[in-house]
Motif scaffolding. Structure first.
Motif, PDB file in Angstrom:
ATOM      1  N   ILE A 191       0.863  -1.176   0.000  1.00  0.00           N
ATOM      2  CA  ILE A 191       0.000   0.000   0.000  1.00  0.00           C
ATOM      3  C   ILE A 191       0.901   1.229   0.000  1.00  0.00           C
ATOM      4  CG2 ILE A 191      -1.848   1.232   1.206  1.00  0.00           C
ATOM      5  CD1 ILE A 191      -2.594  -1.681   0.430  1.00  0.00           C
ATOM      6  N   GLN A 192       0.780   2.037  -1.046  1.00  0.00           N
ATOM      7  CA  GLN A 192       1.590   3.244  -1.070  1.00  0.00           C
ATOM      8  C   GLN A 192       0.955   4.299  -1.957  1.00  0.00           C
ATOM      9  OE1 GLN A 192       4.716   0.996  -3.898  1.00  0.00           O
ATOM     10  NE2 GLN A 192       5.511   2.834  -3.020  1.00  0.00           N
ATOM     11  N   ASP A 193       1.172   5.549  -1.566  1.00  0.00           N
ATOM     12  CA  ASP A 193       0.777   6.663  -2.414  1.00  0.00           C
ATOM     13  C   ASP A 193       1.828   6.802  -3.503  1.00  0.00           C
ATOM     14  OD1 ASP A 193      -1.393   7.260  -0.791  1.00  0.00           O
ATOM     15  OD2 ASP A 193      -0.284   8.739   0.388  1.00  0.00           O
ATOM     16  N   GLU A 194       1.391   7.143  -4.684  1.00  0.00           N
ATOM     17  CA  GLU A 194       2.337   7.349  -5.768  1.00  0.00           C
ATOM     18  C   GLU A 194       3.018   8.699  -5.598  1.00  0.00           C
ATOM     19  OE1 GLU A 194       2.659   6.813 -10.558  1.00  0.00           O
ATOM     20  OE2 GLU A 194       0.708   6.675  -9.607  1.00  0.00           O
ATOM     21  N   ALA A 195       4.330   8.689  -5.702  1.00  0.00           N
ATOM     22  CA  ALA A 195       5.097   9.922  -5.539  1.00  0.00           C
ATOM     23  C   ALA A 195       4.923  10.828  -6.753  1.00  0.00           C
ATOM     24  CB  ALA A 195       6.570   9.597  -5.353  1.00  0.00           C
ATOM     25  N   THR A 196       4.814  12.101  -6.480  1.00  0.00           N
ATOM     26  CA  THR A 196       4.785  13.087  -7.564  1.00  0.00           C
ATOM     27  C   THR A 196       6.222  13.375  -7.988  1.00  0.00           C
ATOM     28  OG1 THR A 196       4.981  14.975  -6.086  1.00  0.00           O
ATOM     29  CG2 THR A 196       2.738  14.170  -6.542  1.00  0.00           C
ATOM     30  N   LYS A 197       6.371  14.095  -9.077  1.00  0.00           N
ATOM     31  CA  LYS A 197       7.712  14.469  -9.543  1.00  0.00           C
ATOM     32  C   LYS A 197       8.440  15.266  -8.464  1.00  0.00           C
ATOM     33  CE  LYS A 197      10.211  16.141 -13.527  1.00  0.00           C
ATOM     34  NZ  LYS A 197      10.142  16.503 -14.930  1.00  0.00           N
ATOM     35  N   ALA A 198       7.729  16.150  -7.795  1.00  0.00           N
ATOM     36  CA  ALA A 198       8.348  16.974  -6.757  1.00  0.00           C
ATOM     37  C   ALA A 198       8.782  16.136  -5.552  1.00  0.00           C
ATOM     38  CB  ALA A 198       7.369  18.065  -6.317  1.00  0.00           C
ATOM     39  N   GLN A 199       8.088  15.036  -5.287  1.00  0.00           N
ATOM     40  CA  GLN A 199       8.415  14.194  -4.138  1.00  0.00           C
ATOM     41  C   GLN A 199       9.496  13.162  -4.426  1.00  0.00           C
ATOM     42  OE1 GLN A 199       4.419  12.719  -3.755  1.00  0.00           O
ATOM     43  NE2 GLN A 199       4.030  13.947  -1.924  1.00  0.00           N
ATOM     44  N   SER A 200       9.770  12.891  -5.688  1.00  0.00           N
ATOM     45  CA  SER A 200      10.707  11.843  -6.074  1.00  0.00           C
ATOM     46  C   SER A 200      12.150  12.317  -5.913  1.00  0.00           C
ATOM     47  CB  SER A 200      10.458  11.415  -7.518  1.00  0.00           C
ATOM     48  OG  SER A 200      11.441  10.489  -7.930  1.00  0.00           O
ATOM     49  N   LEU A 201      12.854  11.766  -4.949  1.00  0.00           N
ATOM     50  CA  LEU A 201      14.250  12.147  -4.738  1.00  0.00           C
ATOM     51  C   LEU A 201      15.123  11.719  -5.906  1.00  0.00           C
ATOM     52  CD1 LEU A 201      14.673  11.336  -0.949  1.00  0.00           C
ATOM     53  CD2 LEU A 201      14.208  13.549  -2.019  1.00  0.00           C
ATOM     54  N   SER A 202      14.756  10.629  -6.569  1.00  0.00           N
ATOM     55  CA  SER A 202      15.543  10.156  -7.709  1.00  0.00           C
ATOM     56  C   SER A 202      15.192  10.884  -8.999  1.00  0.00           C
ATOM     57  CB  SER A 202      15.310   8.658  -7.920  1.00  0.00           C
ATOM     58  OG  SER A 202      13.991   8.435  -8.401  1.00  0.00           O
ATOM     59  N   GLY A 203      14.042  11.564  -8.999  1.00  0.00           N
ATOM     60  CA  GLY A 203      13.574  12.205 -10.217  1.00  0.00           C
ATOM     61  C   GLY A 203      12.906  11.238 -11.184  1.00  0.00           C
ATOM     62  N   LEU A 204      12.711   9.977 -10.729  1.00  0.00           N
ATOM     63  CA  LEU A 204      12.103   8.948 -11.571  1.00  0.00           C
ATOM     64  C   LEU A 204      10.704   8.615 -11.078  1.00  0.00           C
ATOM     65  CD1 LEU A 204      15.199   6.587 -11.832  1.00  0.00           C
ATOM     66  CD2 LEU A 204      14.382   8.218 -13.557  1.00  0.00           C
ATOM     67  N   PRO A 205       9.798   8.292 -11.994  1.00  0.00           N
ATOM     68  CA  PRO A 205       8.449   7.887 -11.587  1.00  0.00           C
ATOM     69  C   PRO A 205       8.459   6.479 -11.007  1.00  0.00           C
ATOM     70  CG  PRO A 205       8.667   7.713 -13.954  1.00  0.00           C
ATOM     71  CD  PRO A 205       9.950   8.319 -13.444  1.00  0.00           C
ATOM     72  N   MET A 206       7.435   6.144 -10.243  1.00  0.00           N
ATOM     73  CA  MET A 206       7.340   4.821  -9.651  1.00  0.00           C
ATOM     74  C   MET A 206       7.014   3.755 -10.706  1.00  0.00           C
ATOM     75  SD  MET A 206       5.394   5.806  -6.108  1.00  0.00           S
ATOM     76  CE  MET A 206       5.575   4.216  -5.330  1.00  0.00           C
ATOM     77  N   PHE A 207       6.303   4.140 -11.763  1.00  0.00           N
ATOM     78  CA  PHE A 207       5.910   3.215 -12.819  1.00  0.00           C
ATOM     79  C   PHE A 207       6.179   3.849 -14.174  1.00  0.00           C
ATOM     80  CE2 PHE A 207       3.038   2.320  -9.259  1.00  0.00           C
ATOM     81  CZ  PHE A 207       3.354   0.990  -9.039  1.00  0.00           C
ATOM     82  N   GLY A 208       6.694   3.064 -15.077  1.00  0.00           N
ATOM     83  CA  GLY A 208       6.864   3.526 -16.437  1.00  0.00           C
ATOM     84  C   GLY A 208       7.896   4.635 -16.560  1.00  0.00           C
ATOM     85  N   ASP A 209       7.680   5.510 -17.527  1.00  0.00           N
ATOM     86  CA  ASP A 209       8.653   6.562 -17.796  1.00  0.00           C
ATOM     87  C   ASP A 209       8.099   7.965 -17.623  1.00  0.00           C
ATOM     88  OD1 ASP A 209       6.973   6.616 -19.957  1.00  0.00           O
ATOM     89  OD2 ASP A 209       8.533   6.290 -21.461  1.00  0.00           O
ATOM     90  N   ARG A 210       6.926   8.058 -16.999  1.00  0.00           N
ATOM     91  CA  ARG A 210       6.341   9.397 -16.788  1.00  0.00           C
ATOM     92  C   ARG A 210       5.578   9.434 -15.475  1.00  0.00           C
ATOM     93  NH1 ARG A 210       0.902   8.991 -17.944  1.00  0.00           N
ATOM     94  NH2 ARG A 210       0.340   7.224 -19.218  1.00  0.00           N
ATOM     95  N   PHE A 211       5.432  10.621 -14.951  1.00  0.00           N
ATOM     96  CA  PHE A 211       4.667  10.841 -13.740  1.00  0.00           C
ATOM     97  C   PHE A 211       3.188  10.993 -14.085  1.00  0.00           C
ATOM     98  CE2 PHE A 211       8.893  11.948 -12.387  1.00  0.00           C
ATOM     99  CZ  PHE A 211       8.938  11.487 -11.071  1.00  0.00           C
ATOM    100  N   PRO A 212       2.284  10.658 -13.174  1.00  0.00           N
ATOM    101  CA  PRO A 212       0.866  10.855 -13.460  1.00  0.00           C
ATOM    102  C   PRO A 212       0.532  12.332 -13.608  1.00  0.00           C
ATOM    103  CG  PRO A 212       1.150  10.270 -11.172  1.00  0.00           C
ATOM    104  CD  PRO A 212       2.516  10.156 -11.832  1.00  0.00           C
ATOM    105  N   ALA A 213      -0.493  12.594 -14.370  1.00  0.00           N
ATOM    106  CA  ALA A 213      -0.920  13.989 -14.611  1.00  0.00           C
ATOM    107  C   ALA A 213      -1.544  14.587 -13.374  1.00  0.00           C
ATOM    108  CB  ALA A 213      -1.907  14.039 -15.764  1.00  0.00           C
TER     109      ALA A 213
END
Length: 121
Positions: A99-121
């Motif tokens: 169970i986890q909230d999906e990280a936004t681009k601003a929250q991602s310390l790595s700068g990478l999305p949790m899934f795929g190659d883009r952040f959710p809109a």
């Protein structure tokens, strides 16, 4: 990120399993399984669509009965029986859910999305 308790996480998983496997309410189940859901089973096609397609292919007699559920942090393990599959024996499975909230681009310390190659809109 929001913080949930292990008890809340267990209740969420049981509600999700009941919604999809027992009630077969696919529209409601979409709120539990992201469109970016990753399926790790070698026996189920990838994605939420793969899981939903499997459930749609099974008889309406399919039932999930939980026998044991444990949680620690954001992980939940549900051990239960899938009966009414149309096979001679029920499936017994232990499902590991995170169970986890999906990280936004601003929250991602790595700068990478949790899934795929883009952040959710």
């Amino acid at each position: 990120m929001s913080k949930t308790t292990p008890e809340q996480n267990k209740a969420l998983v049981l509600e999700a399993f009941d919604t999809l496997f027992n009630r077969r309410d696919y529209a409601a189940a979409e709120r539990f399984w992201s469109d970016r859901y990753i399926q790790h089973s070698a026996h189920i096609a990838p994605s939420r669509d793969g899981l939903f397609k499997l459930i749609r292919s099974l008889p309406n007699t399919l039932r999930y009965e939980n026998q044991l559920i444990v949680a620690e942090g954001d992980y939940v393990i549900a051990h239960g029986r899938f009966s009414g599959t149309g096979r001679a024996a029920a499936w017994v499975a232990a499902d590991i859910v995170r169970i986890q909230d999906e990280a936004t681009k601003a929250q991602s310390l790595s700068g990478l999305p949790m899934f795929g190659d883009r952040f959710p809109a």
